[in-house]
Design a protein around this motif. Structure first.
Motif, short mmCIF file in Angstrom:
data_model
loop_
_atom_site.label_atom_id
_atom_site.label_comp_id
_atom_site.label_asym_id
_atom_site.label_seq_id
_atom_site.Cartn_x
_atom_site.Cartn_y
_atom_site.Cartn_z
N ILE A 34 43.79 37.30 48.11
CA ILE A 34 45.06 37.41 47.37
C ILE A 34 44.82 37.17 45.89
O ILE A 34 45.35 37.90 45.03
CB ILE A 34 46.10 36.43 47.93
CG1 ILE A 34 46.52 36.84 49.33
CG2 ILE A 34 47.33 36.36 47.02
CD1 ILE A 34 47.37 35.82 50.04
N TYR A 35 44.04 36.15 45.56
CA TYR A 35 43.76 35.85 44.16
C TYR A 35 43.07 37.01 43.47
O TYR A 35 43.43 37.39 42.36
CB TYR A 35 42.89 34.59 44.05
CG TYR A 35 42.47 34.31 42.64
CD1 TYR A 35 43.35 33.76 41.73
CD2 TYR A 35 41.18 34.62 42.20
CE1 TYR A 35 42.98 33.52 40.42
CE2 TYR A 35 40.79 34.39 40.91
CZ TYR A 35 41.69 33.83 40.01
OH TYR A 35 41.31 33.61 38.72
N ILE A 36 42.07 37.59 44.14
CA ILE A 36 41.35 38.73 43.54
C ILE A 36 42.29 39.91 43.35
O ILE A 36 42.28 40.56 42.30
CB ILE A 36 40.14 39.11 44.42
CG1 ILE A 36 39.06 38.03 44.32
CG2 ILE A 36 39.56 40.46 44.03
CD1 ILE A 36 37.93 38.19 45.32
N GLY A 37 43.11 40.19 44.37
CA GLY A 37 44.04 41.31 44.26
C GLY A 37 45.03 41.14 43.12
O GLY A 37 45.27 42.06 42.33
N VAL A 38 45.61 39.96 42.99
CA VAL A 38 46.58 39.72 41.92
C VAL A 38 45.90 39.71 40.56
O VAL A 38 46.43 40.26 39.58
CB VAL A 38 47.35 38.39 42.18
CG1 VAL A 38 48.18 38.00 40.99
CG2 VAL A 38 48.21 38.51 43.42
#
Length: 113
Positions: A34-38
């Motif tokens: 999620i962190y990488i995607g955001v």
């Protein structure tokens, strides 16, 4: 709470934490996804890249939802930490914040003595 009950609760919490270790790791990996995607969604310029990184973040969110039992494991780890701190009577407290205003008040009180 005497040491017998603390050890019984600690053993139960340890078993729960070990049995949920896989879902805790899965939840952590989902958080990383999620962190990488955001992160890359906010940095991307083109619409196609924003769609792709939004999709990656959505997949990470769905994976995090499927690892909800990890919350029970994290609570069990918290119980283990609490028992570890209370075993020898250590106080369980939040770490002290290094607030400049609080430090100023303490120093000002020392100067005015």
């Amino acid at each position: 709470m005497n040491k017998f009950w603390m050890s019984v609760i600690g053993i139960i919490a340890g078993i729960i934490a070990i049995s949920n270790l896989g879902s805790i790791i899965g939840l952590a990996l989902s958080g990383v996804i999620i962190y990488i995607g955001v992160h890359y969604y906010l940095k991307s310029v083109s619409t196609a890249a924003k769609i792709w990184w939004g999709f990656v973040a959505a997949v990470g969110a769905l994976s995090a939802v499927s690892n909800v039992p990890a919350i029970i494991g994290v609570l069990a780890i918290g119980v283990l930490w609490y028992i570890y701190k209370n075993w020898n009577g250590e106080p369980v407290s939040a770490p002290a914040k290094n607030d400049p205003f609080t430090n100023f008040e303490k120093q000002w009180a020392k100067l005015n003595k």
